[in-house]
Design a protein around this motif. Structure first.
Motif, short mmCIF file in Angstrom:
data_model
loop_
_atom_site.label_atom_id
_atom_site.label_comp_id
_atom_site.label_asym_id
_atom_site.label_seq_id
_atom_site.Cartn_x
_atom_site.Cartn_y
_atom_site.Cartn_z
N UNK A 208 9.67 -11.00 -1.10
CA UNK A 208 10.48 -10.59 0.05
C UNK A 208 11.96 -10.86 -0.13
N UNK A 209 12.32 -11.65 -1.15
CA UNK A 209 13.72 -11.94 -1.42
C UNK A 209 14.33 -10.81 -2.25
N UNK A 210 15.65 -10.61 -2.16
CA UNK A 210 16.34 -9.64 -3.00
C UNK A 210 16.73 -10.25 -4.32
N UNK A 254 17.10 -4.96 -6.60
CA UNK A 254 15.84 -4.84 -5.86
C UNK A 254 16.08 -5.49 -4.50
N UNK A 255 16.05 -4.69 -3.44
CA UNK A 255 16.41 -5.23 -2.12
C UNK A 255 15.34 -6.18 -1.59
N UNK A 256 14.07 -5.96 -1.94
CA UNK A 256 12.97 -6.79 -1.44
C UNK A 256 11.88 -6.82 -2.52
N UNK A 257 11.70 -7.99 -3.14
CA UNK A 257 10.77 -8.11 -4.26
C UNK A 257 9.34 -8.13 -3.74
N UNK A 258 8.46 -7.41 -4.45
CA UNK A 258 7.03 -7.37 -4.15
C UNK A 258 6.27 -7.90 -5.35
#
Length: 1094
Positions: A208-210, A254-258
């Motif tokens: 969830x972090x960028x 990457x705006x939001x890591x999955x």
């Protein structure tokens, strides 16, 4: 006999080559064209030759055919060739044909392997110019540095290197008349370095972090393209709203890591000039185990600069991407304006792309990143610059000594260009007789030392452009060309004798006649241009006149002989004529003139010369020459309306030019009426008015009103009130229109000759709404699921819906009942209504009608039809199902259909599966029609199968029958018949072979099949026998092929080797030998070859 055209063709080739043979070295085709163009220019303007580098050319002479009484085309051609040669022999300063261009040299192996660079430069001049080059302002010494070499004007650099040869190059062309400098050319080098081999550290973030993965590219030139590889090549990172690769920084955002992002990332660089690629060391990305990142507001991580400079015409890409959770949305706007319509959003709106950018696209642009947690924005200013472009350039000039030169050059650009001047490649400043103010150069009291090549340079910080011109200072004693001259004047008219010597400085002019100086009088006038004018010339004025020109360098005289001739008379007949479209007419022009003079004619239409080549075949002329008069006829064929007007005939001699005119009136269909106005509109009518068009000399009889709507096939004539619309009216009512339809109207006029072109269409108008008047058609139905009544109809076209809120009223009742049930269908496009009621049995008859309505009210219903409710899926299973194997791969299934009644099958479906397997593992096969048997194929041999049969229709499937068992036969023998023996007597062949013995797992042999086929023919002969031998009859001579295979219950066995016979009559032969009757030679060929499947 040889072709008479050969000498002509050879001369044509030689003539074509001679145009190129004058140059002492090879030149390009473009150079030849430029030389010829500029040569022609200097002929038309002997005191100025256009030297502009950008475009240009001569205007073609008007296409005016001249019909001379005694033409001399050969002399005209010779004169033009001599003028061309004289121009090429004229001496002049250098003129660039090709200037150097910017060069990007690849250092990554893309230069072709010779490691050489050529900068092009070519100029023309007489004498031919010499060349030299400058790099970064310093002259290139080709003698001291062997890496440099001149090939004509081109500079070749061997063993080129970035360190020694990077820079700005300029070509200098020089001859006796001056020096010119080319535009600047930049030599750059394309390369891309290698990434550091040092292992990159991993990046660990919470889910969830960028994250930003740095590329850190090595040194490179020019631009590169960035992409990223995920885990292994060629698996590339796909960009979307969550992932972005910046072409500014090269980094991956990457705006939001999955969890799916975990892996190894490699930055890939591609050089746009050399296509070379390099890969970075991998950067591992892992997830931390200390929790999931919560939501947070966007943070713009990469964006375009606060000030962006772009050249006009290029494509600008502005980047903006943010990190955030949830993934932010990017939006764009232009402060104090609108984003250009041509702009496009790329990469999930992270890139604003503006193609072909112009000055008006300048301004402040803002990108905004938002998610539910908040938003942030960034602003930057886009400024468009332009290279200088010429508005006014300088041209070659030839001026007398002592005159004043004034040149002005002007260019546009942003920033505004500044100007500087060069003479023979050296800068000029204001001093003494020379004055320079921006783009204006003035030189007072010109002297011979001022001659040379001048250049005006317009430049801003983005580039420079050059305009070149040559200045020649003239100094010569007077000379007259031609000399003497003959002047022919008309009796009773003024006569003018020109005196135009070539001289510099300007000479003093005097006139004399018969050794007496001419003094100006009312009849003898000396004009300011030194022309002698004789008013009301008479025979007494004939004789010699002498003009004397004198300056400080010398003097010269010209003798002009004046002849006075009788005036010419011109008659054009008829002078007024009326014709109808499609007819032809002849205009005759007769000129009476002095017998000693030649006359030429010219035809004009509405004061413009007629082009007989481009007249579409409508114009033709015929000329007749007599002793004292000449006549030329103009025939106008298949006349059109556009041919109406004034026709002029112009006759010209060396003494006079006289013209006459005739009026041609053309009767034809009317012209288009004027503007059509819709004055009043109702549900079914429109009141129109228009203005009269041209009647083209035939009264208008009637007008026709035409309408066009989205539903019509083009323009259609409509009914009117009154009917017909007579030619004296300028308004009428179009009737029987459809309500609530948008129409355009136009008007067409007719007269006794025909129907003219239509008027321009009126503006579109819509008729008013009305109650629908058209009911649906083709009402039908049936089928559907059990307990359903399906009603369908053909929808009413929008043309007949008559207003908004259009829909359908579906009314139905069971047969024998009184009350109607009505259901509203609000969609105008609907074609079906389904009603469900479990109380009525299958195939219940209903009376049905479908009506229409709109906002204005209810319209008519369709006629009542009877529709049956759905019958449902089949209720009974097929009976008496039987199945039996007919080969190793096929089973035939038969059954008896169920009893007639509701739910009749429209086909049958057979399910089949192995006994050892479940029904779900099997497959199904349907009959093509309502058949009661089916052949299943593709089965395994010697296997037990289970089968059942069920009926189906449009509603669904019925119950399955009781299952039955069937077993496929054993497989046919794989051993082919062998040891084929044969004896041939004439057309008969006796054939035998070894019997085939089936194995335990194969079907028993029940016989054999012999195939006889003739090559080249489509007919085959098949013989079956239970014995391992047979006799065949060959129908006729030819080539035959024989094959044998065993027959079994499991199918056909393997095929034997082929026997190939090539036969003729009188043959007797057997296996292994070849004999022939001596009375007729015969050929027998036997081949045993493997055979393909039959």
């Amino acid at each position: 006999m040889g072709s008479p055209w050969k000498p002509f063709l050879i001369l044509s080739v030689i003539s074509g080559l001679s145009d190129l043979a004058w140059a002492s070295r090879p030149i390009s085709y473009a150079a030849v064209l430029r030389m010829k163009t500029e040569s022609s220019s200097s002929l038309s303007n002997p005191r100025g030759r256009n030297r502009q580098q950008y475009g240009g050319g001569l205007a073609a002479p008007p296409d005016w055919p001249v019909f001379a009484g005694h033409p001399h085309p050969a002399l005209s051609l010779l004169g033009s060739q001599e003028d061309y040669r004289s121009e090429e022999s004229e001496e002049f300063g250098p003129v660039f044909i090709q200037e150097p261009d910017d060069v990007i040299f690849p250092l990554d192996g893309g230069g072709g392997g010779d490691n050489k660079v050529m900068l092009h430069c070519e100029a023309r001049g007489n004498p031919p110019p010499a060349y030299s080059w400058y790099v970064n302002g310093t002259q290139v010494d080709t003698g001291a540095d062997l890496r440099y070499r001149l090939a004509e004007g081109n500079l070749i650099i061997a063993n080129v290197s970035k360190k020694a040869d990077f820079g700005t190059y300029q070509c200098r062309a020089r001859n006796n008349f001056g020096t010119v400098l080319s535009r600047d050319a930049h030599l750059q080098f394309a390369y891309i370095g290698e990434f550091s081999a040092k292992t990159r550290g991993g990046v660990s973030v919470r889910e969830g972090q960028g994250v930003v993965l740095m590329c850190t590219p090595p040194p490179h030139s020019p631009e590169i393209i960035y992409s990223w590889v995920f885990n292994e090549f060629p698996s590339f990172v796909a960009e979307d709203s969550r992932r972005f690769i910046s072409q500014m920084t090269g980094n991956l955002y990457v705006s939001k890591v999955q969890p799916s992002d975990v892996g190894s990332y490699i930055c890939l660089l591609k050089n746009t000039a050399t296509n070379a690629r390099v890969l970075s060391p991998p950067t591992p990305l892992t997830l931390r185990t200390d929790g999931i990142m919560g939501e947070y507001e966007p943070k713009i991580e990469v964006h375009f600069p606060t000030s962006v400079l772009a050249a006009r015409g290029v494509t600008v890409r502005l980047e903006c991407f943010a990190l955030g959770n949830p993934v932010p949305t990017i939006t764009w706007r232009k402060i104090n304006g609108n984003i250009p319509k041509k702009a496009r959003l790329r990469k999930s709106q992270a890139v604003l792309e503006i193609p072909n950018i112009q000055l008006e696209d300048s301004g402040t642009y803002e990108c905004k990143a938002e998610n539910p947690r908040g938003g942030t924005a960034f602003k930057g200013h886009l400024q468009v610059y332009t290279l200088p472009q010429w508005v006014r350039m300088i041209n070659d000039s030839q001026l007398d000594s002592g005159e004043k030169l004034h040149w002005e050059c002007k260019a546009t650009g942003r920033p505004r260009p500044t100007y500087r001047w060069l003479r023979n490649g050296l800068p000029l400043t204001s001093q003494g007789r020379m004055e320079i103010v921006n783009g204006e150069l003035s030189i007072h009291k010109l002297q011979p030392v001022d001659s040379g090549m001048y250049q005006c340079v317009a430049e801003n910080k983005y580039g420079a452009i050059y305009s070149n011109a040559e200045l020649k200072i003239l100094a010569s004693a007077p000379i007259f060309v031609p000399n003497p001259v003959r002047v022919i004047a008309t009796l009773g008219k003024d006569a003018s004798i020109e005196c135009k010597p070539r001289a510099s400085p300007k000479p003093r002019i005097t006139w004399r006649r018969a050794d007496r100086r001419i003094q100006p009088t009312k009849r003898l006038m000396l004009l300011r241009n030194n022309t002698l004018r004789i008013v009301n010339a008479s025979r007494a004025d004939e004789g010699d006149y002498v003009c004397r020109a004198e300056n400080q360098l010398g003097w010269a005289e010209m003798t002009a002989t004046l002849w006075v001739k009788e005036a010419m008379r011109v008659e054009l007949s008829p002078n007024r004529v009326e014709v109808t479209v499609g007819e032809s007419v002849v205009l005759s022009c007769k000129a009476t003139h002095d017998t000693s003079l030649d006359v030429s004619f010219q035809w004009l239409f509405n004061h413009k010369p007629i082009s007989f080549q481009q007249g579409g075949g409508h114009f033709e002329y015929i000329q007749t020459v007599r002793a004292k008069s000449s006549t030329v006829d103009l025939m106008i064929r298949s006349i059109l309306l556009k041919h109406a007007g004034k026709y002029g005939c112009r006759a010209q001699t060396s003494a006079d030019t006289i013209g006459a005119e005739a009026q041609l009136l053309v009767r034809g269909p009317p012209g288009p009426p004027g503007v059509v106005i819709v004055e009043e509109i109702s549900e079914t009518s429109a009141t129109l008015s228009w203005t009269r068009g041209l009647d083209n000399h035939s009264p208008i009889n009637t007008y026709h009103l035409q309408a066009r709507s989205p539903f019509s096939l083009g323009w259609q004539t409509v009914k009117t009130d009154p009917e017909p619309v007579t030619g004296d009216l300028e308004s009428a009512v179009a009737v029987e229109l459809n309500p609530w339809v948008e129409y355009e109207f136009r008007v067409v006029a007719s007269n006794a000759i025909g129907t003219g072109d239509p008027s321009a269409p009126s503006r579109g108008v819509r008729t008013k709404e009305a109650v629908p008047s058209v009911a649906p058609t083709n009402v039908s139905g049936g089928n559907g699921r059990r307990h359903k009544l399906v009603i369908s109809w053909e929808p009413v076209s929008e043309e007949f819906q008559n207003g908004e809120g259009f829909g359908y009223i579906v009314a139905f009742r069971a047969n024998g009942t009184r009350g109607w049930k009505e259901k509203m269908v609000t969609s105008a496009d609907s074609t079906t209504y389904k009603y469900r009621d479990e109380t009525f049995p299958p195939l219940t008859p209903f009376e049905v009608k479908v009506g229409v309505y709109n906002n204005k009210g209810d319209g008519p219903f369709s006629p009542v039809v009877v529709i049956y409710s759905a019958e449902g899926e089949p209720r009974e299973a097929p009976s008496d199902v039987k199945a039996y194997g007919i080969s190793a791969s096929q089973i035939r299934v038969t059954w008896r259909p169920p009893n007639p009644g509701p739910g009749r099958p429209k086909g049958y479906e057979v399910s089949c599966w192995k006994e050892s397997e479940k029904e779900d593992s099997g497959w199904t096969q349907r009959t093509a029609k309502n058949e009661t048997s089916l052949l299943l194929g593709g089965l395994e041999g010697n296997s037990q199968y289970v089968l059942n049969v069920k009926g189906f229709n449009n509603i669904g499937q019925g119950p399955a029958s009781a299952s039955v068992m069937a077993k496929t036969r054993k497989a046919p023998p794989v051993q082919p018949p062998g040891n084929l023996q044969w004896i041939q007597e004439g057309n008969n062949v006796s054939l035998s072979w070894d019997p085939v013995k089936a194995k335990e797992n194969e079907s028993d042999v029940i016989g054999y099949m012999v195939l006889l086929k003739q090559e080249g023919r489509g007919h085959n002969q098949v013989t079956r026998t239970i014995n391992p031998s047979t006799t065949l009859s060959l129908p006729e001579g030819g080539t035959y092929v024989i094959e044998v295979r065993a027959l079994s219950e499991g199918g056909d066995g393997a095929v034997s080797s082929q026997i190939r016979l090539v036969t003729s009559s009188g043959v007797r032969a057997k296996s292994g030998e070849c004999k022939a009757n001596l009375a007729w030679p015969a050929l027998l060929l036997v081949l045993l070859v493997p055979s393909a499947s039959w």
